[in-house]
Design a protein around this motif. Sequence first.
Motif, mmCIF file in Angstrom:
data_model
loop_
_atom_site.group_PDB
_atom_site.id
_atom_site.type_symbol
_atom_site.label_atom_id
_atom_site.label_comp_id
_atom_site.label_asym_id
_atom_site.label_seq_id
_atom_site.Cartn_x
_atom_site.Cartn_y
_atom_site.Cartn_z
ATOM 1 N N GLU A 31 0.810 -1.226 0.000
ATOM 2 C CA GLU A 31 0.000 0.000 0.000
ATOM 3 C C GLU A 31 0.839 1.270 0.000
ATOM 4 O OE1 GLU A 31 0.427 -1.487 4.192
ATOM 5 O OE2 GLU A 31 -0.296 -2.410 2.372
ATOM 6 N N ASP A 32 2.116 1.156 0.356
ATOM 7 C CA ASP A 32 3.012 2.313 0.318
ATOM 8 C C ASP A 32 3.809 2.384 -0.977
ATOM 9 O OD1 ASP A 32 2.291 3.245 2.894
ATOM 10 O OD2 ASP A 32 3.570 1.724 3.799
ATOM 11 N N GLY A 33 3.593 1.431 -1.858
ATOM 12 C CA GLY A 33 4.264 1.435 -3.153
ATOM 13 C C GLY A 33 5.573 0.674 -3.202
ATOM 14 N N PHE A 34 5.959 0.046 -2.118
ATOM 15 C CA PHE A 34 7.203 -0.710 -2.101
ATOM 16 C C PHE A 34 6.970 -2.117 -2.656
ATOM 17 C CE2 PHE A 34 7.809 2.501 1.210
ATOM 18 C CZ PHE A 34 8.952 3.105 0.716
ATOM 19 N N GLY A 35 7.991 -2.619 -3.334
ATOM 20 C CA GLY A 35 7.885 -3.912 -3.978
ATOM 21 C C GLY A 35 7.833 -5.060 -2.994
ATOM 22 N N LEU A 36 7.157 -6.119 -3.416
ATOM 23 C CA LEU A 36 7.118 -7.354 -2.641
ATOM 24 C C LEU A 36 6.960 -8.526 -3.600
ATOM 25 C CD1 LEU A 36 3.868 -8.267 -2.536
ATOM 26 C CD2 LEU A 36 3.808 -6.406 -0.886
ATOM 27 N N VAL A 37 7.380 -9.678 -3.134
ATOM 28 C CA VAL A 37 7.205 -10.916 -3.885
ATOM 29 C C VAL A 37 5.837 -11.470 -3.521
ATOM 30 C CG1 VAL A 37 8.090 -13.232 -4.303
ATOM 31 C CG2 VAL A 37 9.684 -11.351 -3.878
ATOM 32 N N ARG A 38 5.052 -11.782 -4.530
ATOM 33 C CA ARG A 38 3.709 -12.312 -4.252
ATOM 34 C C ARG A 38 3.809 -13.592 -3.413
ATOM 35 N NH1 ARG A 38 -0.415 -10.154 -7.302
ATOM 36 N NH2 ARG A 38 0.266 -8.775 -8.990
ATOM 37 N N PRO A 39 2.886 -13.763 -2.473
ATOM 38 C CA PRO A 39 2.908 -14.949 -1.618
ATOM 39 C C PRO A 39 2.956 -16.247 -2.434
ATOM 40 C CG PRO A 39 1.274 -13.383 -0.835
ATOM 41 C CD PRO A 39 1.777 -12.869 -2.164
ATOM 42 N N GLY A 40 3.831 -17.133 -2.004
ATOM 43 C CA GLY A 40 3.959 -18.422 -2.664
ATOM 44 C C GLY A 40 4.838 -18.411 -3.903
ATOM 45 N N LEU A 41 5.395 -17.249 -4.260
ATOM 46 C CA LEU A 41 6.210 -17.153 -5.471
ATOM 47 C C LEU A 41 7.663 -16.808 -5.177
ATOM 48 C CD1 LEU A 41 3.643 -15.445 -7.831
ATOM 49 C CD2 LEU A 41 4.391 -17.828 -7.839
ATOM 50 N N GLY A 42 8.113 -17.154 -3.988
ATOM 51 C CA GLY A 42 9.504 -16.926 -3.615
ATOM 52 C C GLY A 42 10.490 -17.709 -4.464
ATOM 53 N N ASP A 43 9.970 -18.664 -5.245
ATOM 54 C CA ASP A 43 10.835 -19.427 -6.165
ATOM 55 C C ASP A 43 10.769 -18.861 -7.584
ATOM 56 O OD1 ASP A 43 8.304 -20.140 -6.984
ATOM 57 O OD2 ASP A 43 8.623 -22.287 -6.807
ATOM 58 N N GLY A 44 10.107 -17.749 -7.749
ATOM 59 C CA GLY A 44 9.998 -17.119 -9.062
ATOM 60 C C GLY A 44 8.851 -17.637 -9.901
ATOM 61 N N GLY A 45 8.219 -18.692 -9.456
ATOM 62 C CA GLY A 45 7.049 -19.220 -10.159
ATOM 63 C C GLY A 45 7.320 -19.639 -11.606
ATOM 64 N N GLY A 46 8.585 -19.843 -11.942
ATOM 65 C CA GLY A 46 8.911 -20.245 -13.307
ATOM 66 C C GLY A 46 8.853 -19.108 -14.308
ATOM 67 N N ASP A 47 8.680 -17.891 -13.832
ATOM 68 C CA ASP A 47 8.593 -16.732 -14.734
ATOM 69 C C ASP A 47 9.979 -16.391 -15.291
ATOM 70 O OD1 ASP A 47 8.389 -14.149 -15.877
ATOM 71 O OD2 ASP A 47 6.695 -13.670 -14.568
ATOM 72 N N PRO A 48 10.156 -16.436 -16.605
ATOM 73 C CA PRO A 48 11.471 -16.148 -17.185
ATOM 74 C C PRO A 48 11.902 -14.686 -17.046
ATOM 75 C CG PRO A 48 9.815 -16.401 -18.901
ATOM 76 C CD PRO A 48 9.151 -16.765 -17.605
#
Length: 67
Positions: A31-48
């Motif tokens: 809510e303050d505009g700072f980045g975060l990793v979406r829950p459950g995607l700490g492994d990158g979710g396979g996103d290239p």
Amino acid sequence: MSSLRVSIDSDVCIGAGQCVLTAPGVFDQDEDGFGLVRPGLGDGGGDPLVREAARACPVQAVTVEEG
């Protein structure tokens, strides 16, 4: 097979949003505009684009490590 560990250093993040623009499936902003990793995607979710998001961060707050 190697795995990734994706994280954002909240003490370094300035909220530029480059990670979200580059890989919106993995990153979000609080809510303050700072980045975060979406829950459950700490492994990158396979996103290239995760590594590109780390490169795009102007303050190198995004870390992608091989695990």
